[in-house]
Design a protein around this motif. Sequence first.
Motif, mmCIF file in Angstrom:
data_model
loop_
_atom_site.group_PDB
_atom_site.id
_atom_site.type_symbol
_atom_site.label_atom_id
_atom_site.label_comp_id
_atom_site.label_asym_id
_atom_site.label_seq_id
_atom_site.Cartn_x
_atom_site.Cartn_y
_atom_site.Cartn_z
ATOM 1 N N ASP A 142 0.808 -1.219 0.000
ATOM 2 C CA ASP A 142 0.000 0.000 0.000
ATOM 3 C C ASP A 142 0.844 1.273 0.000
ATOM 4 O OD1 ASP A 142 -2.537 -1.365 0.168
ATOM 5 O OD2 ASP A 142 -2.015 -1.837 2.234
ATOM 6 N N VAL A 143 1.909 1.297 0.809
ATOM 7 C CA VAL A 143 2.731 2.500 0.965
ATOM 8 C C VAL A 143 4.191 2.083 1.052
ATOM 9 C CG1 VAL A 143 3.148 4.594 2.316
ATOM 10 C CG2 VAL A 143 0.877 3.573 2.313
ATOM 11 N N CYS A 144 5.081 2.908 0.494
ATOM 12 C CA CYS A 144 6.519 2.683 0.606
ATOM 13 C C CYS A 144 7.161 3.876 1.316
ATOM 14 C CB CYS A 144 7.171 2.532 -0.770
ATOM 15 S SG CYS A 144 6.585 1.118 -1.723
ATOM 16 N N SER A 153 8.525 7.637 -11.250
ATOM 17 C CA SER A 153 7.534 8.267 -12.122
ATOM 18 C C SER A 153 6.152 7.659 -11.917
ATOM 19 C CB SER A 153 7.955 8.123 -13.586
ATOM 20 O OG SER A 153 8.056 6.749 -13.945
ATOM 21 N N ASP A 154 5.149 8.433 -12.310
ATOM 22 C CA ASP A 154 3.757 7.979 -12.311
ATOM 23 C C ASP A 154 3.324 7.433 -10.952
ATOM 24 O OD1 ASP A 154 1.259 7.573 -13.410
ATOM 25 O OD2 ASP A 154 1.733 5.542 -14.097
ATOM 26 N N VAL A 269 6.083 7.087 -0.644
ATOM 27 C CA VAL A 269 5.695 6.889 -2.038
ATOM 28 C C VAL A 269 4.559 5.867 -2.112
ATOM 29 C CG1 VAL A 269 6.577 6.515 -4.382
ATOM 30 C CG2 VAL A 269 8.172 7.074 -2.552
ATOM 31 N N CYS A 270 3.614 6.094 -3.000
ATOM 32 C CA CYS A 270 2.572 5.087 -3.244
ATOM 33 C C CYS A 270 1.990 5.295 -4.632
ATOM 34 C CB CYS A 270 1.479 5.134 -2.179
ATOM 35 S SG CYS A 270 0.461 6.625 -2.206
ATOM 36 N N ARG A 271 1.246 4.317 -5.087
ATOM 37 C CA ARG A 271 0.551 4.450 -6.367
ATOM 38 C C ARG A 271 -0.465 5.577 -6.261
ATOM 39 N NH1 ARG A 271 0.267 -0.715 -4.955
ATOM 40 N NH2 ARG A 271 -2.020 -0.787 -4.838
ATOM 41 N N ASN A 272 -0.688 6.259 -7.350
ATOM 42 C CA ASN A 272 -1.592 7.415 -7.336
ATOM 43 C C ASN A 272 -2.970 7.069 -6.791
ATOM 44 O OD1 ASN A 272 0.140 9.453 -8.456
ATOM 45 N ND2 ASN A 272 -0.055 8.454 -10.446
ATOM 46 N N ALA A 277 -7.095 6.394 -0.529
ATOM 47 C CA ALA A 277 -7.648 5.451 0.439
ATOM 48 C C ALA A 277 -7.519 6.034 1.847
ATOM 49 C CB ALA A 277 -6.936 4.113 0.346
ATOM 50 N N PRO A 278 -8.608 6.141 2.607
ATOM 51 C CA PRO A 278 -8.537 6.769 3.938
ATOM 52 C C PRO A 278 -7.513 6.128 4.865
ATOM 53 C CG PRO A 278 -10.819 6.526 3.250
ATOM 54 C CD PRO A 278 -9.992 5.803 2.229
ATOM 55 N N ILE A 279 -7.382 4.804 4.842
ATOM 56 C CA ILE A 279 -6.459 4.136 5.753
ATOM 57 C C ILE A 279 -5.008 4.461 5.389
ATOM 58 C CG2 ILE A 279 -6.296 1.973 4.447
ATOM 59 C CD1 ILE A 279 -6.361 0.487 7.118
ATOM 60 N N VAL A 280 -4.746 4.661 4.101
ATOM 61 C CA VAL A 280 -3.405 5.035 3.654
ATOM 62 C C VAL A 280 -3.080 6.460 4.108
ATOM 63 C CG1 VAL A 280 -1.997 5.538 1.618
ATOM 64 C CG2 VAL A 280 -3.348 3.437 1.713
#
Length: 324
Positions: A142-144, A153-154, A269-272, A277-280
């Motif tokens: 979910d998150v890095c 990128s992206d 960093v995470c995917r767009n 997502a509220p938990i993220v």
Amino acid sequence: MAKRLPPLNPLRAFEATARHASLTKAAAELNVTHGAVSHQIKALEQSLGVKLLERAGQRVRLTPHGAELLPAVSTAFDGIAAATQRMTRPASAGKLSISCVPALLLLWMAPRLGSFTAQYPDIQLTLLPSNDARDIRAPHIDVCVHYGDGSWSDCWMRKWSGLELFPVVSPTLINNRPIRTVRDLADHVFLHGDDGREWHTWLAAADALDLERGRRHHLGDARVAIEAAVHGHGVALGDTVTASGLLARGLLVAPFSLSVPAVDDFYVVCRNEMKSAPIVQLFIDWLFAEKEQADSRADAPVAGRIGSRRKRPALRVIGARTGA
């Protein structure tokens, strides 16, 4: 002008039939009759003016037009399903998977897990020690919290912390083999947590690049290098984020008053699509709040820690007598 799209139900019937290669299985999945699925597919074919499926005995197979359409339809439905799941995901309950730089995970994040659990007891974390850029796009992460130059990128990213680097050594080692000047490092083993760039940067600032020819071990990452230093196996480069706890507990000391900026920084960093997502968002907010609290507690200098960075300082042992 709005783009004209085929009706949703015929697209669902087509996608399910193509995926199962069966009208019967598609009907069972969609909870409709075999005839209803067949009717929806015929309506889609008439709307597009092309044949999408053809029978092959008891099964159906894609025509070239169907093979061209299916990936786009499948991707669209997968995106809708994923977005719906994120929107309905509870903000303060559930599972969250984090990829984190190993040294930061062990030395900074793990000691603070109690704080997170106390605030969010219904969130289950999976913490993965990694700095692999592929984790950013991995569907199970979910998150890095990664170390790098921010060139991914992206994706969504935000700088979490810069850091300063400085030599650290165990009290036992420095007592048995004193480090009074930078030249004394020649009597010690250099412990590298990277490819050698960081020690090169520090030695260049100390006007001591010739010491690079000394004894050294390359240990793969900063976590292992710091652990080796704690056990008295040499001198490693600590940083202002991960080494602070070890310095405060007296497991390491910083013998010099020189620190240099690290080559890269820590980023969240995470995917767009995950950012919404509220938990993220809750975890990201907690991460930055903990960093702010840690910085405020670090205002008072820790014994053996770097007080300030200077360009060309007179290197000395912290606490050593001067003017002798």
